[in-house]
Design an enzyme around this catalytic site. Structure first.
Site, PDB file in Angstrom:
ATOM      1  N   ASP A 114       0.884  -1.168   0.000  1.00 13.22           N
ATOM      2  CA  ASP A 114       0.000   0.000   0.000  1.00 13.22           C
ATOM      3  C   ASP A 114       0.916   1.211   0.000  1.00 13.22           C
ATOM      4  O   ASP A 114       1.573   1.499   0.997  1.00 13.22           O
ATOM      5  CB  ASP A 114      -0.890  -0.045   1.247  1.00 13.22           C
ATOM      6  CG  ASP A 114      -1.823   1.163   1.346  1.00 13.22           C
ATOM      7  OD1 ASP A 114      -1.602   2.157   0.628  1.00 13.22           O
ATOM      8  OD2 ASP A 114      -2.754   1.105   2.174  1.00 13.22           O
TER       9      ASP A 114
ATOM     10  N   ASP B 143      -6.613  -0.519  -1.716  1.00 11.35           N
ATOM     11  CA  ASP B 143      -5.478   0.405  -1.686  1.00 11.35           C
ATOM     12  C   ASP B 143      -4.143  -0.309  -1.849  1.00 11.35           C
ATOM     13  O   ASP B 143      -3.093   0.277  -1.575  1.00 11.35           O
ATOM     14  CB  ASP B 143      -5.505   1.236  -0.399  1.00 11.35           C
ATOM     15  CG  ASP B 143      -5.531   0.379   0.851  1.00 11.35           C
ATOM     16  OD1 ASP B 143      -5.265  -0.839   0.762  1.00 11.35           O
ATOM     17  OD2 ASP B 143      -5.819   0.929   1.933  1.00 11.35           O
ATOM     18  N   ASP B 144      -4.161  -1.558  -2.293  1.00 12.08           N
ATOM     19  CA  ASP B 144      -2.915  -2.310  -2.434  1.00 12.08           C
ATOM     20  C   ASP B 144      -2.494  -2.467  -3.887  1.00 12.08           C
ATOM     21  O   ASP B 144      -3.260  -2.971  -4.714  1.00 12.08           O
ATOM     22  CB  ASP B 144      -3.053  -3.689  -1.776  1.00 12.08           C
ATOM     23  CG  ASP B 144      -3.170  -3.546  -0.275  1.00 12.08           C
ATOM     24  OD1 ASP B 144      -2.162  -3.199   0.341  1.00 12.08           O
ATOM     25  OD2 ASP B 144      -4.281  -3.736   0.253  1.00 12.08           O
TER      26      ASP B 144
ATOM     27  N   TYR C  31      -3.635   9.545  -0.245  1.00  8.45           N
ATOM     28  CA  TYR C  31      -3.691   9.302   1.192  1.00  8.45           C
ATOM     29  C   TYR C  31      -2.702   8.205   1.612  1.00  8.45           C
ATOM     30  O   TYR C  31      -2.590   7.169   0.970  1.00  8.45           O
ATOM     31  CB  TYR C  31      -5.112   8.930   1.637  1.00  8.45           C
ATOM     32  CG  TYR C  31      -5.214   8.978   3.138  1.00  8.45           C
ATOM     33  CD1 TYR C  31      -5.041  10.183   3.805  1.00  8.45           C
ATOM     34  CD2 TYR C  31      -5.381   7.820   3.882  1.00  8.45           C
ATOM     35  CE1 TYR C  31      -5.054  10.237   5.180  1.00  8.45           C
ATOM     36  CE2 TYR C  31      -5.409   7.866   5.263  1.00  8.45           C
ATOM     37  CZ  TYR C  31      -5.238   9.087   5.903  1.00  8.45           C
ATOM     38  OH  TYR C  31      -5.247   9.143   7.267  1.00  8.45           O
TER      39      TYR C  31
ATOM     40  N   GLN D 191       2.964   4.398   2.777  1.00  7.33           N
ATOM     41  CA  GLN D 191       2.719   3.806   4.112  1.00  7.33           C
ATOM     42  C   GLN D 191       3.415   2.454   4.346  1.00  7.33           C
ATOM     43  O   GLN D 191       3.881   2.183   5.446  1.00  7.33           O
ATOM     44  CB  GLN D 191       1.211   3.711   4.410  1.00  7.33           C
ATOM     45  CG  GLN D 191       0.564   2.388   4.091  1.00  7.33           C
ATOM     46  CD  GLN D 191      -0.783   2.184   4.791  1.00  7.33           C
ATOM     47  OE1 GLN D 191      -1.419   3.100   5.287  1.00  7.33           O
ATOM     48  NE2 GLN D 191      -1.221   0.949   4.831  1.00  7.33           N
TER      49      GLN D 191
ATOM     50  N   LYS E 236      -8.108  -5.318   3.283  1.00  8.86           N
ATOM     51  CA  LYS E 236      -8.782  -5.127   4.569  1.00  8.86           C
ATOM     52  C   LYS E 236      -8.933  -6.440   5.331  1.00  8.86           C
ATOM     53  O   LYS E 236      -9.942  -6.708   5.983  1.00  8.86           O
ATOM     54  CB  LYS E 236     -10.154  -4.446   4.392  1.00  8.86           C
ATOM     55  CG  LYS E 236     -10.074  -3.076   3.723  1.00  8.86           C
ATOM     56  CD  LYS E 236      -9.328  -2.032   4.540  1.00  8.86           C
ATOM     57  CE  LYS E 236      -9.291  -0.691   3.837  1.00  8.86           C
ATOM     58  NZ  LYS E 236      -8.037  -0.497   3.043  1.00  8.86           N
TER      59      LYS E 236
ATOM     60  N   TYR F  87       1.624  -0.599  14.683  1.00  5.08           N
ATOM     61  CA  TYR F  87       0.731  -0.694  13.544  1.00  5.08           C
ATOM     62  C   TYR F  87       1.084   0.334  12.476  1.00  5.08           C
ATOM     63  O   TYR F  87       1.131   1.520  12.721  1.00  5.08           O
ATOM     64  CB  TYR F  87      -0.715  -0.493  13.983  1.00  5.08           C
ATOM     65  CG  TYR F  87      -1.669  -0.500  12.820  1.00  5.08           C
ATOM     66  CD1 TYR F  87      -1.747  -1.614  11.986  1.00  5.08           C
ATOM     67  CD2 TYR F  87      -2.474   0.588  12.542  1.00  5.08           C
ATOM     68  CE1 TYR F  87      -2.606  -1.630  10.916  1.00  5.08           C
ATOM     69  CE2 TYR F  87      -3.347   0.577  11.471  1.00  5.08           C
ATOM     70  CZ  TYR F  87      -3.409  -0.542  10.655  1.00  5.08           C
ATOM     71  OH  TYR F  87      -4.259  -0.553   9.588  1.00  5.08           O
TER      72      TYR F  87
ATOM     73  N   LYS G 255      -2.493  -2.630   7.504  1.00  4.12           N
ATOM     74  CA  LYS G 255      -2.849  -4.057   7.568  1.00  4.12           C
ATOM     75  C   LYS G 255      -2.053  -4.850   6.560  1.00  4.12           C
ATOM     76  O   LYS G 255      -1.728  -4.371   5.495  1.00  4.12           O
ATOM     77  CB  LYS G 255      -4.336  -4.238   7.297  1.00  4.12           C
ATOM     78  CG  LYS G 255      -5.054  -4.279   8.594  1.00  4.12           C
ATOM     79  CD  LYS G 255      -6.172  -5.230   8.791  1.00  4.12           C
ATOM     80  CE  LYS G 255      -5.885  -6.621   9.228  1.00  4.12           C
ATOM     81  NZ  LYS G 255      -5.277  -6.767  10.513  1.00  4.12           N
TER      82      LYS G 255
ATOM     83  N   GLN H 266      -5.478 -27.414 -11.917  1.00 10.88           N
ATOM     84  CA  GLN H 266      -5.693 -28.477 -12.925  1.00 10.88           C
ATOM     85  C   GLN H 266      -4.603 -29.546 -12.913  1.00 10.88           C
ATOM     86  O   GLN H 266      -3.514 -29.329 -12.387  1.00 10.88           O
ATOM     87  CB  GLN H 266      -5.788 -27.865 -14.338  1.00 10.88           C
ATOM     88  CG  GLN H 266      -6.809 -26.774 -14.491  1.00 10.88           C
ATOM     89  CD  GLN H 266      -8.257 -27.228 -14.494  1.00 10.88           C
ATOM     90  OE1 GLN H 266      -9.150 -26.443 -14.251  1.00 10.88           O
ATOM     91  NE2 GLN H 266      -8.510 -28.493 -14.762  1.00 10.88           N
TER      92      GLN H 266
ATOM     93  N   ARG I 151     -10.379   0.016  10.323  1.00 12.42           N
ATOM     94  CA  ARG I 151      -9.284   0.219  11.274  1.00 12.42           C
ATOM     95  C   ARG I 151      -8.623  -1.101  11.687  1.00 12.42           C
ATOM     96  O   ARG I 151      -8.084  -1.214  12.789  1.00 12.42           O
ATOM     97  CB  ARG I 151      -9.778   0.991  12.502  1.00 12.42           C
ATOM     98  CG  ARG I 151     -10.255   2.383  12.115  1.00 12.42           C
ATOM     99  CD  ARG I 151     -10.821   3.189  13.253  1.00 12.42           C
ATOM    100  NE  ARG I 151     -11.479   4.387  12.705  1.00 12.42           N
ATOM    101  CZ  ARG I 151     -10.841   5.512  12.395  1.00 12.42           C
ATOM    102  NH1 ARG I 151      -9.559   5.625  12.620  1.00 12.42           N
ATOM    103  NH2 ARG I 151     -11.513   6.531  11.900  1.00 12.42           N
TER     104      ARG I 151
ATOM    105  N   ASP J 292     -15.136   1.052   5.116  1.00  7.88           N
ATOM    106  CA  ASP J 292     -13.819   0.693   4.537  1.00  7.88           C
ATOM    107  C   ASP J 292     -13.778  -0.765   4.086  1.00  7.88           C
ATOM    108  O   ASP J 292     -12.749  -1.439   4.206  1.00  7.88           O
ATOM    109  CB  ASP J 292     -12.675   0.952   5.523  1.00  7.88           C
ATOM    110  CG  ASP J 292     -12.286   2.423   5.602  1.00  7.88           C
ATOM    111  OD1 ASP J 292     -12.899   3.242   4.884  1.00  7.88           O
ATOM    112  OD2 ASP J 292     -11.381   2.749   6.389  1.00  7.88           O
TER     113      ASP J 292
HETATM  114  C1  F6R Z   1      -7.801  -0.707   7.623  1.00  5.25           C
HETATM  115  C2  F6R Z   1      -7.646   0.566   6.940  1.00  5.25           C
HETATM  116  C3  F6R Z   1      -8.645   1.619   7.168  1.00  5.25           C
HETATM  117  C4  F6R Z   1      -8.108   2.677   8.133  1.00  5.25           C
HETATM  118  C5  F6R Z   1      -9.156   3.751   8.434  1.00  5.25           C
HETATM  119  C6  F6R Z   1      -8.616   4.874   9.297  1.00  5.25           C
HETATM  120  O1  F6R Z   1      -6.792  -1.583   7.273  1.00  5.25           O
HETATM  121  O2  F6R Z   1      -6.696   0.797   6.207  1.00  5.25           O
HETATM  122  O3  F6R Z   1      -9.858   1.077   7.622  1.00  5.25           O
HETATM  123  O4  F6R Z   1      -7.686   2.060   9.322  1.00  5.25           O
HETATM  124  O5  F6R Z   1      -9.610   4.327   7.221  1.00  5.25           O
HETATM  125  O6  F6R Z   1      -7.492   5.400   8.692  1.00  5.25           O
HETATM  126  P1  F6R Z   1      -6.688   6.651   9.254  1.00  5.25           P
HETATM  127  O7  F6R Z   1      -6.316   6.353  10.681  1.00  5.25           O
HETATM  128  O8  F6R Z   1      -5.489   6.716   8.339  1.00  5.25           O
HETATM  129  O9  F6R Z   1      -7.587   7.852   9.116  1.00  5.25           O
HETATM  130 MG    MG Z   2      -4.256   1.921   3.190  1.00  6.30          MG
HETATM  131 MG    MG Z   3      -4.935  -2.461   1.968  1.00  9.04          MG
END
Ligand code: F6R
Ligand code: MG
Ligand code: MG
Length: 388
Positions: free
Chosen positions: A15, A56-57, A94, A98, A136, A231, A234, A244, A268, A289
């Site tokens: 990500d 987002d990956d 965003y 990360q 997620k 953290y 994720k 096959q 989250r 999310d």
């Molecule tokens: C879960 C994930 C999202 C964020 C959530 C809050 O893996 O990526 O659910 O945890 O959107 O994100 P922040 O803390 O960056 O606002």
């Molecule tokens: Mg992300």
């Molecule tokens: Mg992701």
């Protein structure tokens, strides 16, 4: 590390920032990554590549002859993520960068943030493979589907009626807390296997092999939260499964995803929700999310060339699984902040619990038959509580 005529399929993901929140990879970042991989193809490091995304990956799918953990291939992937991150930063995406936890590359992307699944094999005359990419959620989200694909005769008819599958498989189970693994044979050790892999917070199926040693499946298992000591994001997993002729049929592999089972992750990284199989057009995170999603792509590999892909879940046959996932989403969401929708404290990625407990520490009193609740506001203030 050169491995001669064997082909290696490397799926490396990270990500590196996304559009409008933790939602969807921006096409310009995919383009930046593709340019780097095209150079790698021209210079002969890799044979072929395909760049895609789920949520987002950013996903780099590459073929080569250099074996798993090759420093040149990993460096190429690292550079692709770096270039994509530059674009992500320019666009103000965003959480740009990360998953790139270090500024410097040291020979292998493992431990630096990206997730990695690599499989080396001698190509069969026709080599159908599937790649599953989830967002997620966590690597153990594939425990249940892998069990169904390789060990459940009610899912995989070939286990019963195909002599090439009848002997069963060997599962390598990783204990992510201790960094150790155990190899377990099916069907002989089915119950013991389930005793472990049902504990999805700790045990992850890392590899599946046929009993003649042929590799059948691999899952990425880098746990970002443990690697970084805190953290960061994720560890959304990827998985490669061969299909096959001596392996489960494509349809037996896909069958395991017709049931949208509950996985940990979602909002989250702290909630349980259904894993919804989707096509590329729906590989973006929306409601709360999520819900957690898995994209499946099918390829043939010919002399290292990636032929395809086909978008495996973009089909009416998975409409019911999606509908059920929506129903489960609705049901789970109505629990709000209550377990088991919200994960237990040891599994949550975000938590205010220690702060809340600290604040209340002085107000906890021994509880017995004589316990009198403090009700009046003045008394509450005296006991250090209330918000004034
Ligand atoms: C879960 C994930 C999202 C964020 C959530 C809050 O893996 O990526 O659910 O945890 O959107 O994100 P922040 O803390 O960056 O606002
Ligand atoms: Mg992300
Ligand atoms: Mg992701």
């Amino acid at each position: 590390m050169s491995s001669g005529s064997k082909t290696t399929l490397s799926v490396i993901k990270a990500d590196i920032g996304s559009l409008a929140g933790h939602h969807k990879v921006h096409p310009d970042t995919m383009l930046a990554a593709s340019r780097v991989l095209a150079e790698g193809k021209n210079s002969g490091i890799i044979i072929d590549y395909y760049v895609t995304h789920v949520g987002d990956d950013l996903q780099l799918i590459m073929t080569h002859r250099r074996g798993p953990n090759d420093s040149k291939v990993h460096e190429l992937a690292w550079n692709a993520f770096r270039e994509a991150t530059k674009v992500a930063k320019e666009l103000g995406l965003y959480a740009a960068g990360q998953d790139l936890l270090s500024d410097s590359f040291s020979g292998n992307v493992r431990g630096l943030g990206p997730g990695v699944a690599e499989l080396e094999f001698i190509e069969r005359p026709s080599e159908p493979i599937t790649i599953f990419m989830a967002d997620k959620t966590e690597p153990s989200a594939f425990n249940l589907p892998l069990y169904k694909i390789f060990a459940d005769p009610f899912n995989t008819a070939g286990l019963v009626i195909d002599p090439k599958l009848h002997a069963g498989f060997v599962f390598t189970v990783l204990d992510v807390y201790e960094g150790r693994a155990v190899d377990m044979r099916t069907p002989e050790e089915l119950y013991d296997l389930l005793a472990l892999i049902g504990t999805t917070s700790r045990y992850v199926v890392k590899y599946v092999h046929r009993k003649d040693g042929e590799p059948a499946a691999v899952v990425s298992s880098e746990r970002l939260n443990l690697i970084a000591g805190k953290y960061i994001g994720k560890d959304d997993p990827v998985m490669i499964v061969r299909a096959q002729s001596g392996f489960p049929a494509l349809g037996e592999i896909l069958e395991a995803f017709a049931f949208p089972h509950l996985v940990a992750g979602w909002m989250r990284g702290s909630h349980a929700g259904p894993l919804m199989p989707v096509g590329q057009k729906d590989a973006k995170m929306t409601r709360f999310d999520g819900p957690p999603r898995v994209l499946g792509l099918g390829f043939n590999i010919k002399d290292g060339r990636l032929v395809g892909p086909t978008d495996l879940f973009d089909d009416v046959a998975f409409d019911e699984a999606r509908r059920l996932a929506q129903e489960i989403t609705e049901y789970m969401r109505r629990h709000g902040p209550f377990m088991p929708h919200r994960l237990g404290p040891e599994e949550m990625e975000y938590t205010t619990l220690p702060d809340v407990l600290k604040k209340l520490e002085s107000r906890f009193r021994p509880f017995d038959l004589g316990y009198k609740p403090i009700i009046r506001h003045e008394e509450l203030l005296e006991a250090g509580g209330g918000s004034g």
